[in-house]
Design a protein around this motif. Structure first.
Motif, PDB file in Angstrom:
ATOM      1  N   ARG A  18       0.632  -0.975   0.318  1.00 52.90           N
ATOM      2  CA  ARG A  18       0.047   0.106   0.083  1.00 52.90           C
ATOM      3  C   ARG A  18       1.146   1.230   0.054  1.00 52.90           C
ATOM      4  NH1 ARG A  18      -5.790   0.590   1.471  1.00 52.90           N
ATOM      5  NH2 ARG A  18      -5.249  -1.870   2.211  1.00 52.90           N
ATOM      6  N   ARG A 111      -8.713  -2.335  -6.482  1.00 49.50           N
ATOM      7  CA  ARG A 111      -9.237  -0.932  -5.791  1.00 49.50           C
ATOM      8  C   ARG A 111      -8.700  -1.634  -3.797  1.00 49.50           C
ATOM      9  NH1 ARG A 111     -12.367   0.223  -9.483  1.00 49.50           N
ATOM     10  NH2 ARG A 111     -11.936   2.614  -9.711  1.00 49.50           N
ATOM     11  N   TRP A 112      -7.480  -0.696  -3.511  1.00 50.84           N
ATOM     12  CA  TRP A 112      -7.269  -0.700  -1.844  1.00 50.84           C
ATOM     13  C   TRP A 112      -8.880  -1.345  -0.848  1.00 50.84           C
ATOM     14  CZ3 TRP A 112      -2.592  -2.780  -1.353  1.00 50.84           C
ATOM     15  CH2 TRP A 112      -2.065  -2.488  -1.950  1.00 50.84           C
ATOM     16  N   GLU A 113     -10.096  -0.257  -1.087  1.00 50.33           N
ATOM     17  CA  GLU A 113     -10.935  -0.652  -0.519  1.00 50.33           C
ATOM     18  C   GLU A 113     -10.984  -2.333  -1.062  1.00 50.33           C
ATOM     19  OE1 GLU A 113      -9.719   2.932  -1.340  1.00 50.33           O
ATOM     20  OE2 GLU A 113     -10.394   1.730  -3.331  1.00 50.33           O
ATOM     21  N   GLU A 114     -11.647  -2.821  -1.625  1.00 47.16           N
ATOM     22  CA  GLU A 114     -11.843  -3.590  -2.120  1.00 47.16           C
ATOM     23  C   GLU A 114     -10.999  -5.204  -1.120  1.00 47.16           C
ATOM     24  OE1 GLU A 114     -12.785  -5.579  -6.245  1.00 47.16           O
ATOM     25  OE2 GLU A 114     -11.656  -4.126  -6.816  1.00 47.16           O
ATOM     26  N   ASP A 116      -9.718  -4.741   1.234  1.00 44.78           N
ATOM     27  CA  ASP A 116     -10.321  -4.279   2.224  1.00 44.78           C
ATOM     28  C   ASP A 116     -11.483  -4.932   3.082  1.00 44.78           C
ATOM     29  OD1 ASP A 116      -7.405  -2.676   3.486  1.00 44.78           O
ATOM     30  OD2 ASP A 116      -8.483  -0.707   2.981  1.00 44.78           O
ATOM     31  N   ALA A 117     -12.390  -5.021   2.824  1.00 45.47           N
ATOM     32  CA  ALA A 117     -13.205  -5.380   2.259  1.00 45.47           C
ATOM     33  C   ALA A 117     -12.949  -7.509   2.401  1.00 45.47           C
ATOM     34  CB  ALA A 117     -14.364  -5.275   0.850  1.00 45.47           C
ATOM     35  N   ARG A 137      -3.984  -3.803  12.627  1.00 50.62           N
ATOM     36  CA  ARG A 137      -3.392  -2.493  11.235  1.00 50.62           C
ATOM     37  C   ARG A 137      -1.922  -2.012  12.067  1.00 50.62           C
ATOM     38  NH1 ARG A 137      -8.716  -3.812   8.726  1.00 50.62           N
ATOM     39  NH2 ARG A 137      -9.180  -3.858  10.627  1.00 50.62           N
TER      40      ARG A 137
END
Length: 180
Positions: A18, A111-114, A116-117, A137
Motif C-alpha cells: 500500500r 482497488r485497496w478498498e476491495e 480491505d473488505a 492494523r
C-alpha cells in the motif's frame, strides 16, 4: 501451515504494498492506478489462497464431508455453509468469485478498498472457525538518516529503515543504504 502466521505475513505485505510509492526513494513517486490495480489483484489472490488452504485444513481435521472428489474452494465453502459453520456464505463466496475475476477479467480495476473488505470477510470467517484471533492494523514508517560514507568516493550516504508496526510493536523491518 500456520494460518495465524500466514495471516500476519499477508497483512505485513499488504501494508508494505500500500505504501510502495514512497518506500524506495526520498520522494513520493507518481501514483499509477494500473500498478495499484495489479498489486491489489495479487493480494486478493493471496488472501483467498490463505482462506482456501486454511479451510481445507479445517475440513480435513474435522472430517467434514465435501461432495466433490477433487474439491475446490467453491465446494469447501459450500460444505462449511451446509454444516452451518459460516457467518456470511454469500459475502465470502462473492470474494471467491472476485478472485476468479482477477484471472479472467484483465480489464477490471482492483482497488485497496476491495482488498480491505475481502480481508475483513476472511478474518470474520476464520475467527468464527477459531483459526484466527487478531487483525492488527499495521502502519509503515520510514526513517532516513545521514551516515558516514561506506566508501572513499562517496560524499553522502543515507541509512534507510522501514518498519511495519501495530500498536507500537514492530512486526517487520527493512534496512538499506543509499549513496547520494
Amino acid at each position: 501451515m500456520n494460518p495465524a502466521a500466514e495471516w500476519i505475513n499477508l497483512l505485513i505485505d499488504s501494508a508494505l504494498a500500500r505504501n510502495y510509492r514512497w518506500l524506495a526513494g526520498t520522494h513520493v513517486a507518481l501514483r499509477l492506478p494500473e500498478v495499484e490495480s495489479i498489486t491489489v489483484s495479487g493480494l486478493l489472490i493471496r488472501s483467498m489462497s490463505l482462506l482456501d488452504e486454511t479451510v481445507d485444513g479445517y475440513i480435513a481435521e474435522r472430517g467434514i464431508s465435501v461432495a466433490e472428489r477433487s474439491p475446490k474452494l467453491f465446494h469447501r465453502l459450500r460444505a462449511l455453509r451446509d454444516a452451518g459453520l459460516l457467518v456470511d456464505y454469500d459475502d465470502i463466496d462473492s470474494w471467491r468469485a472476485r478472485r476468479n475475476d482477477v484471472g479472467h477479467k484483465v480489464a477490471d480495476t482492483y482497488r485497496w478498498e476491495e482488498l480491505d473488505a475481502c480481508q475483513a470477510a476472511i478474518y470474520r470467517e476464520l475467527t468464527h472457525l477459531n483459526m484466527l484471533s487478531e487483525f492488527p492494523r499495521f502502519e509503515v514508517t520510514k526513517t532516513i538518516e545521514c551516515v558516514p560514507p561506506s566508501s572513499p568516493n562517496v560524499s553522502l550516504e543515507q541509512s534507510i529503515r522501514v518498519t511495519v508496526a501495530a500498536n507500537g510493536v514492530v512486526a517487520h523491518e527493512l534496512r538499506w543504504r543509499l549513496q547520494v
